[in-house]
Design a protein around this motif. Structure first.
Motif, PDB file in Angstrom:
ATOM      1  N   LEU A   1       0.847  -1.197   0.000  1.00 13.86           N
ATOM      2  CA  LEU A   1       0.000   0.000   0.000  1.00 13.86           C
ATOM      3  C   LEU A   1       0.887   1.253   0.000  1.00 13.86           C
ATOM      4  O   LEU A   1       1.807   1.356   0.799  1.00 13.86           O
ATOM      5  CB  LEU A   1      -0.872  -0.022   1.255  1.00 13.86           C
ATOM      6  N   SER A   2       0.589   2.197  -0.886  1.00 13.71           N
ATOM      7  CA  SER A   2       1.488   3.348  -1.046  1.00 13.71           C
ATOM      8  C   SER A   2       1.465   4.252   0.186  1.00 13.71           C
ATOM      9  O   SER A   2       0.488   4.266   0.955  1.00 13.71           O
ATOM     10  CB  SER A   2       1.050   4.163  -2.255  1.00 13.71           C
ATOM     11  N   LEU A   3       2.530   5.028   0.332  1.00 17.02           N
ATOM     12  CA  LEU A   3       2.602   5.954   1.475  1.00 17.02           C
ATOM     13  C   LEU A   3       1.504   7.002   1.404  1.00 17.02           C
ATOM     14  O   LEU A   3       1.095   7.556   2.421  1.00 17.02           O
ATOM     15  CB  LEU A   3       3.978   6.617   1.511  1.00 17.02           C
ATOM     16  N   ALA A   4       1.006   7.284   0.201  1.00 15.80           N
ATOM     17  CA  ALA A   4      -0.059   8.272   0.064  1.00 15.80           C
ATOM     18  C   ALA A   4      -1.381   7.741   0.621  1.00 15.80           C
ATOM     19  O   ALA A   4      -2.188   8.489   1.176  1.00 15.80           O
ATOM     20  CB  ALA A   4      -0.224   8.648  -1.409  1.00 15.80           C
ATOM     21  N   LEU A   5      -1.605   6.437   0.475  1.00 17.60           N
ATOM     22  CA  LEU A   5      -2.881   5.872   0.928  1.00 17.60           C
ATOM     23  C   LEU A   5      -2.863   5.447   2.395  1.00 17.60           C
ATOM     24  O   LEU A   5      -3.910   5.350   3.031  1.00 17.60           O
ATOM     25  CB  LEU A   5      -3.236   4.658   0.073  1.00 17.60           C
ATOM     26  N   GLN A   6      -1.661   5.217   2.912  1.00 18.64           N
ATOM     27  CA  GLN A   6      -1.574   4.716   4.285  1.00 18.64           C
ATOM     28  C   GLN A   6      -2.275   5.595   5.322  1.00 18.64           C
ATOM     29  O   GLN A   6      -2.966   5.072   6.196  1.00 18.64           O
ATOM     30  CB  GLN A   6      -0.109   4.468   4.665  1.00 18.64           C
ATOM     31  N   PRO A   7      -2.155   6.951   5.237  1.00 18.31           N
ATOM     32  CA  PRO A   7      -2.857   7.759   6.250  1.00 18.31           C
ATOM     33  C   PRO A   7      -4.377   7.597   6.170  1.00 18.31           C
ATOM     34  O   PRO A   7      -5.057   7.638   7.190  1.00 18.31           O
ATOM     35  CB  PRO A   7      -2.474   9.203   5.893  1.00 18.31           C
ATOM     36  N   LYS A   8      -4.895   7.382   4.965  1.00 18.73           N
ATOM     37  CA  LYS A   8      -6.354   7.224   4.819  1.00 18.73           C
ATOM     38  C   LYS A   8      -6.818   5.929   5.465  1.00 18.73           C
ATOM     39  O   LYS A   8      -7.873   5.878   6.094  1.00 18.73           O
ATOM     40  CB  LYS A   8      -6.739   7.256   3.340  1.00 18.73           C
ATOM     41  N   LEU A   9      -6.007   4.905   5.299  1.00 19.85           N
ATOM     42  CA  LEU A   9      -6.364   3.639   5.933  1.00 19.85           C
ATOM     43  C   LEU A   9      -6.236   3.764   7.450  1.00 19.85           C
ATOM     44  O   LEU A   9      -7.079   3.283   8.204  1.00 19.85           O
ATOM     45  CB  LEU A   9      -5.466   2.504   5.411  1.00 19.85           C
ATOM     46  N   LEU A  10      -5.190   4.469   7.876  1.00 20.05           N
ATOM     47  CA  LEU A  10      -4.971   4.660   9.310  1.00 20.05           C
ATOM     48  C   LEU A  10      -6.186   5.330   9.946  1.00 20.05           C
ATOM     49  O   LEU A  10      -6.695   4.901  10.979  1.00 20.05           O
ATOM     50  CB  LEU A  10      -3.717   5.518   9.542  1.00 20.05           C
ATOM     51  N   ARG A  11      -6.667   6.377   9.285  1.00 24.06           N
ATOM     52  CA  ARG A  11      -7.806   7.112   9.817  1.00 24.06           C
ATOM     53  C   ARG A  11      -9.025   6.189   9.912  1.00 24.06           C
ATOM     54  O   ARG A  11      -9.766   6.200  10.887  1.00 24.06           O
ATOM     55  CB  ARG A  11      -8.092   8.280   8.873  1.00 24.06           C
ATOM     56  N   PHE A  12      -9.194   5.365   8.902  1.00 22.44           N
ATOM     57  CA  PHE A  12     -10.315   4.432   8.912  1.00 22.44           C
ATOM     58  C   PHE A  12     -10.169   3.433  10.065  1.00 22.44           C
ATOM     59  O   PHE A  12     -11.147   3.125  10.753  1.00 22.44           O
ATOM     60  CB  PHE A  12     -10.396   3.714   7.563  1.00 22.44           C
ATOM     61  N   LEU A  13      -8.945   2.977  10.294  1.00 27.01           N
ATOM     62  CA  LEU A  13      -8.743   2.017  11.383  1.00 27.01           C
ATOM     63  C   LEU A  13      -8.952   2.674  12.745  1.00 27.01           C
ATOM     64  O   LEU A  13      -9.377   2.038  13.699  1.00 27.01           O
ATOM     65  CB  LEU A  13      -7.343   1.414  11.327  1.00 27.01           C
ATOM     66  N   GLU A  14      -8.639   3.965  12.809  1.00 25.75           N
ATOM     67  CA  GLU A  14      -8.761   4.652  14.088  1.00 25.75           C
ATOM     68  C   GLU A  14     -10.206   4.874  14.511  1.00 25.75           C
ATOM     69  O   GLU A  14     -10.571   4.640  15.649  1.00 25.75           O
ATOM     70  CB  GLU A  14      -8.012   5.983  14.047  1.00 25.75           C
ATOM     71  N   ASN A  15     -11.040   5.334  13.571  1.00 23.79           N
ATOM     72  CA  ASN A  15     -12.416   5.633  13.999  1.00 23.79           C
ATOM     73  C   ASN A  15     -13.493   5.218  12.998  1.00 23.79           C
ATOM     74  O   ASN A  15     -14.635   5.667  13.094  1.00 23.79           O
ATOM     75  CB  ASN A  15     -12.549   7.134  14.326  1.00 23.79           C
ATOM     76  N   GLY A  16     -13.124   4.368  12.054  1.00 27.87           N
ATOM     77  CA  GLY A  16     -14.115   3.876  11.095  1.00 27.87           C
ATOM     78  C   GLY A  16     -14.556   4.933  10.095  1.00 27.87           C
ATOM     79  O   GLY A  16     -15.515   4.742   9.359  1.00 27.87           O
ATOM     80  N   GLU A  17     -13.844   6.063  10.055  1.00 25.84           N
ATOM     81  CA  GLU A  17     -14.256   7.143   9.146  1.00 25.84           C
ATOM     82  C   GLU A  17     -13.493   7.117   7.843  1.00 25.84           C
ATOM     83  O   GLU A  17     -12.314   6.794   7.804  1.00 25.84           O
ATOM     84  CB  GLU A  17     -13.979   8.490   9.810  1.00 25.84           C
ATOM     85  N   TYR A  18     -14.188   7.489   6.778  1.00 26.59           N
ATOM     86  CA  TYR A  18     -13.515   7.579   5.486  1.00 26.59           C
ATOM     87  C   TYR A  18     -14.301   8.547   4.613  1.00 26.59           C
ATOM     88  O   TYR A  18     -15.415   8.946   4.959  1.00 26.59           O
ATOM     89  CB  TYR A  18     -13.460   6.205   4.815  1.00 26.59           C
TER      90      TYR A  18
END
Ligand SMILES: Nc1ncnc2c1ncn2[C@@H]1O[C@H](COP(=O)(O)OP(=O)(O)OP(=O)(O)O)[C@@H](O)[C@H]1O
Ligand SMILES: [Mg+2]
Length: 455
Positions: free
Chosen positions: A248-265
């Motif tokens: 998974l690219s470094l650009a997408l990793q923060p988006k996945l992180l946010r989703f893992l943190e609070n289910g938001e996307y």
């Protein structure tokens, strides 16, 4: 009982909403109510409902408008129109637009529950069909075969992981069974009735991965002709399996992180935050901690993900499982009328083989052998291994040349190996003895024993 289906009621008659909500709560549904079309649209953007009970006549934004929005925005949400006898024509019009059903007020409670249940089933079916057409839901052969202590240890941990709702990281070489374990965990978890969705992070370019994962709004980019739901939405309530997550690219990793943190996307091109509830299982054949040290993978994402880590050992480290697995594949893949078996010699060859491609490689070897074997018993040559009969693995690693497969005894192998190293060192005996890790005297004895001669 009702698998926690989420219902949204939208009607401008507050007393009616209240009554309806109470009745549905009693039935075990998860219910919200809003009193106007615009609130319904907001609520749908924020939460993943299964069924919308929609009144047609409201003050501000009318039911038809909400229905139109749903048809564009969330095709799997099922709409049941609540209407009066006088407005039946409008309701029929709504069915043509894509609503699932309509009921006339005053409604009969049993009819209503019946219709809601059917709508929920219909939604599940739509999600399943979408998954099938995307080929993200795989055929499952869900038996995990093996009795080695190493495998049992992983199975034990997998069972515990299934009971929890934490995110999971599965590590292991290629073909060790990472996906099989992910599915096993899903099937033994409280989420088993909901979808198991797979996406391979290495299979698509960045923007496509993002739009597959989180969806996109109409017009977000050139090819975005209509709004699309992301896999995180489709997997709602279930499990999302992110294969090869190390890619998974470094650009997408923060988006996945946010989703893992609070289910938001957010969908691509979207301005509202949406939420979805999924358990994420990631798989990798890389060492992500090392990747994190090298700044190729975010540490914070890794720590969100590896709440539980399952490490599946390679097949060569659990030799006890080799024949069990081989026989399992023979049973499942041989023609019923002509079952095949391994000859003792073929068993020996398999036990000595290194299986760099692990269980997938073994599976292919057996499939091929079933085709090649002329009798009921599979012979070593039917296995068609590149370096069959190789007794010492170290040789295979050190050696660029083809090992002569006809050598059977240890003496044959020793003779071949000493001759090779002598040749490589142009018969410098001291060096050869050193390379072989034996004394010059022993080397001398062996040269005599095998009658080796310089060409
Ligand atoms: N313990 C097992 N028992 C039975 N079949 C197994 C077992 N482990 C793996 N398999 C089978 O081996 C094949 C490879 O497994 P799987 O696809 O899960 O591996 P993987 O680790 O995800 O591989 P890759 O890294 O290449 O994606 C599959 O057909 C799977 O069903
Ligand atoms: Mg895999």
């Amino acid at each position: 009982m009702n698998k926690n289906y989420k219902i949204l009621i939208c009607d401008d008659n507050e007393a009616f909403c209240y009554l309806l909500k109470e009745q549905l709560l009693e039935e075990g549904f998860n219910v919200d109510a809003v009193y106007d079309g615009s609130f319904a649209i907001d609520a749908i953007k924020k939460k993943n409902y299964d069924v919308l009970l929609l009144d047609l006549n409201m003050n501000d934004v009318q039911g038809e408008e909400v229905l139109k929005f749903v048809m564009e925005y969330n095709v799997s949400l099922q709409v049941i129109i609540l209407t009066t006898i006088e407005e039946i024509k409008k309701a029929v019009q709504c069915i043509k637009m894509g609503a699932y059903d309509y009921l006339t007020k005053p409604y009969d409670k049993d009819d209503l529950i019946f219709s809601i249940n059917r709508a929920c089933e219909h939604k599940d079916l739509i999600v399943k069909t979408t998954l099938l057409s995307k080929e993200v839901s795989k055929k499952s052969s869900d038996t995990i075969v093996g009795k080695s202590t190493e495998l049992k240890r992983v199975m034990n941990l997998a069972m515990k992981a299934a009971m929890s709702d934490s995110n999971i990281l599965i590590e292991g070489e290629t073909g060790t069974g990472k996906e099989l374990f992910a599915e096993y965990i899903h099937k033994h978890s409280a989420r088993k009735e909901k979808p198991f969705v797979v996406i391979n992070c290495a299979s698509l370019p960045d923007q496509l991965i993002e739009s597959e994962l989180f969806g996109h709004e109409k017009g977000a980019f050139t090819d975005a002709k209509s709004t699309k739901q992301g896999l995180v939405e489709i997997a709602h309530g279930g499990t999302l399996f992110l294969d090869e997550i190390g890619e998974l690219s470094l650009a997408l990793q923060p988006k996945l992180l946010r989703f893992l943190e609070n289910g938001e996307y957010r969908r691509i091109g979207g301005i509202t935050n949406l939420t979805s509830n999924v358990r994420v299982i990631g798989a990798t054949n890389r060492n992500l901690l090392e990747e994190a040290d090298n700044k190729n993978f975010r540490k914070d994402l890794l720590f969100r993900l590896n709440v539980i880590t399952l490490t599946i050992p390679p097949l060569r480290d659990r030799k006890e499982d080799i024949l069990l697995l081989a026989n399992h594949f023979l049973e499942t893949k041989s023609p019923i009328r002509a079952p095949k078996h391994l000859s003792p010699e073929a068993e020996q060859v398999l036990l000595n083989y290194s299986f760099t491609g692990n269980i997938r490689e073994l599976e292919h070897i057996i499939e091929r052998a079933i085709i090649f074997a002329e009798t009921e018993f599979i012979q070593p040559e039917d296995l068609n291994l590149p370096l069959a009969n190789l007794p010492i693995r170290a040789l295979q690693v050190a050696d660029g040349e083809q090992f002569p497969v006809e050598l059977i005894s240890m003496d044959d192998v020793e003779k071949w190996h000493i001759a090779r190293i002598l040749k490589k060192n142009r018969w410098d005996r001291a060096r050869t003895a050193n390379d072989l890790g034996i004394s010059p005297k022993t080397l001398y004895t062996k040269i005599k024993k095998y009658q080796l001669k310089q060409d």
